[in-house]
Design a protein around this motif. Sequence first.
Motif, PDB file in Angstrom:
ATOM      1  N   ASN A   1      -1.154  10.880  -0.292  1.00 30.94           N
ATOM      2  CA  ASN A   1      -1.524   9.464  -0.269  1.00 30.94           C
ATOM      3  C   ASN A   1      -2.737   9.118  -1.112  1.00 30.94           C
TER       4      ASN A   1
ATOM      5  N   ARG B   1      -1.811  -6.214   8.157  1.00 31.99           N
ATOM      6  CA  ARG B   1      -1.398  -7.386   7.380  1.00 31.99           C
ATOM      7  C   ARG B   1      -0.574  -8.344   8.225  1.00 31.99           C
TER       8      ARG B   1
ATOM      9  N   HIS C   1      -9.488   3.604   2.216  1.00 29.07           N
ATOM     10  CA  HIS C   1      -8.456   3.594   1.173  1.00 29.07           C
ATOM     11  C   HIS C   1      -8.774   2.474   0.194  1.00 29.07           C
TER      12      HIS C   1
ATOM     13  N   GLU D   1      -6.990   1.262  -2.175  1.00 31.66           N
ATOM     14  CA  GLU D   1      -5.869   0.464  -2.649  1.00 31.66           C
ATOM     15  C   GLU D   1      -5.399  -0.625  -1.690  1.00 31.66           C
ATOM     16  N   ILE D   2      -5.976  -0.701  -0.489  1.00 38.45           N
ATOM     17  CA  ILE D   2      -5.574  -1.740   0.446  1.00 38.45           C
ATOM     18  C   ILE D   2      -6.813  -2.445   1.001  1.00 38.45           C
TER      19      ILE D   2
ATOM     20  N   GLN E   1      -8.741  -3.303   4.056  1.00 33.44           N
ATOM     21  CA  GLN E   1      -8.845  -2.819   5.429  1.00 33.44           C
ATOM     22  C   GLN E   1      -9.742  -3.779   6.212  1.00 33.44           C
TER      23      GLN E   1
ATOM     24  N   GLU F   1      -1.427  -9.247  -4.683  1.00 36.04           N
ATOM     25  CA  GLU F   1      -1.529  -7.884  -4.154  1.00 36.04           C
ATOM     26  C   GLU F   1      -2.598  -7.065  -4.865  1.00 36.04           C
TER      27      GLU F   1
ATOM     28  N   VAL G   1      -7.319  -6.950  -3.410  1.00 34.22           N
ATOM     29  CA  VAL G   1      -8.047  -5.680  -3.271  1.00 34.22           C
ATOM     30  C   VAL G   1      -9.265  -5.652  -4.190  1.00 34.22           C
TER      31      VAL G   1
ATOM     32  N   ILE H   1       5.643   1.801   1.456  1.00 36.21           N
ATOM     33  CA  ILE H   1       4.405   1.718   0.699  1.00 36.21           C
ATOM     34  C   ILE H   1       4.632   0.812  -0.502  1.00 36.21           C
TER      35      ILE H   1
ATOM     36  N   GLN I   1       0.246  -0.964  -4.403  1.00 39.18           N
ATOM     37  CA  GLN I   1      -0.748  -0.122  -3.734  1.00 39.18           C
ATOM     38  C   GLN I   1      -0.783   1.261  -4.362  1.00 39.18           C
TER      39      GLN I   1
ATOM     40  N   LEU J   1      -2.831   0.952  -7.508  1.00 35.14           N
ATOM     41  CA  LEU J   1      -4.264   0.822  -7.264  1.00 35.14           C
ATOM     42  C   LEU J   1      -4.886   2.125  -6.789  1.00 35.14           C
ATOM     43  N   ALA J   2      -4.106   2.947  -6.114  1.00 36.47           N
ATOM     44  CA  ALA J   2      -4.645   4.200  -5.579  1.00 36.47           C
ATOM     45  C   ALA J   2      -5.175   5.106  -6.682  1.00 36.47           C
TER      46      ALA J   2
END
Length: 565
Positions: free
Chosen positions: A40, A75, A105, A107-108, A110, A366, A370, A537, A541, A544-545
């Motif tokens: 991940n 979300r 994380h 990429e999201i 939180q 999206e 972030v 997933i 995302q 972005l990770a």
Amino acid sequence: MGNCCSDQAGGRAAVGGASSYNPNVPNEAIDQFLKSRGYNGLFSQIELSYSAADLRDRDVLSKSDPMLVVYTKGRDGVLEELGRTEVILNSLNPTWITKHTITYHFEIVQTLVFHAYDVDTQFHSVEVKMLKLDEQQFLGEATCALSEIVTKSNRSLTLDLVHREESTRSTCPRNIGKLTVRAEESLSSKTTTEMILRCSDLEYKDLFSKSDPFLIISKEVENGTPIPVCKTEVIKNDLKPTWKRVFLNIQQVGSKDSPLVIECFNFNSNGKHDLIGKIHKSLADLEKLHSSGQGENLFLPTLVGHDYHNKSVEHTFLDYLAGGCELNFMVAIDFTASNGNPRLPDSLHYIDPSGRPNAYQRAIIEVGEVLQFYDSDKRFPAWGFGARPIDGPVSHCFNLNGSSHYCEVEGIQGIMMAYTSALLNVSLAGPTLFGPVITNAALIASQSLASGGRKYFVLLIITDGVVTDLQETKDALVKASDLPLSILIVGVGGADFKEMEILDADKGERLENSTGRVASRDIVQFVPFREVQSGEIAVVQALLAELPTQFLTYMRTRDIQPLSS
């Protein structure tokens, strides 16, 4: 470091790996392969601590006895309890000792929600986890994104506590106290082992060429299942590859004695990669082999004055954020005619009266929701390309806001408004050219670099078709590879985007410009943006990770250190 004798057919096989700090941009086929096995991306363990000031006094003969309950918010709006603090007796300015750990994380978004309660005296002997919250007096609530905390120079954020009802229905809720949340990155996120691994005499797996090897390092959990923790780039057509250096942090593997599996695969574009060989070793085992200079056919290269197996504390992505570095978001939108008439429902640019976002709007939201937390002024350059402004020629880089003087808009909502307005003021045309917008983004990045700015730029290009100025785009990308810039290309619609994969250095091939110069690093990632089913997933995302990895690669290869916070 890293040769071993494989028991697979084909003789001696070498293995190696790279961590989530891998300097290369992974390709989509390997990403999907890893995600199916539980990988991940880059993450850090964050420890949260709390204090409050000026809480409401709900007790008659004494002060409140406050406790804090911390939630994460999905979300879908559902709250999940992260934990509770202890109860502090008779205090309106408590500093709680209890801390909570959360995995950060990048990429999201939180979202954290905090509820403060005054615990009644009759419940003081009850364990906090057993307390019924509806029996306690509510003192106030606050909410923020975890990224808002970690981007502060001191990793500390002070929030206004408000009434639960007022937080949702009032534009100016009453302040009923302050809550300060502090974030501390776990030391295990920073303690790393650095290695360089290589192979020799790999087996031929391809019919007409040599193998295209890449490596995966996994940790073994109690039931023996391997969980991938890092990977290398693909090296094309090579039976004696040497991968870029590996950074494995202790948090990723558990401990120095935790069993690891190191696997060597031959890359296949269909995602069905051939296993060439594997070994089972812990970090402690590898250290012993390195120290002794021998063992199970593992080759450990050393250079004078440098130890390629070096345990150290590395500066992390969060260290750079705390030191004042920012990520600046830019966006470029495809207005070519192949998107279809924006006034018709089958157009990719159709604005649905019901408010349902189209594919372009979804990609902006999206990615933007972030990245906005990492940009202090939230002023984003926004361009369009492939359209004809009113009474003008076709433009391949025009300011989305309609201005002839400046390209920035205010916030994600500003991008959305400028995009909607542009659809009414330009005529869709063509062809699809990326070169001009990449050049503009690179100019902004180079000007920031020249002025000593500590900024890293992220350009999102959203397109419905294959680029037609491929060589000019390659030239612009090779030139931009020396700058603090990453480029995300998102393909929308049903077009065949296979040719676009050339731009994201698939299978380890670096881009070359028209004069033969090779890109200094991979800065592009491309994905097709399809409808994502509930629970999966998101593709964006996954995109972005990889950004923290690209950011760290740029900083480390140029020996740029974070400023002391």
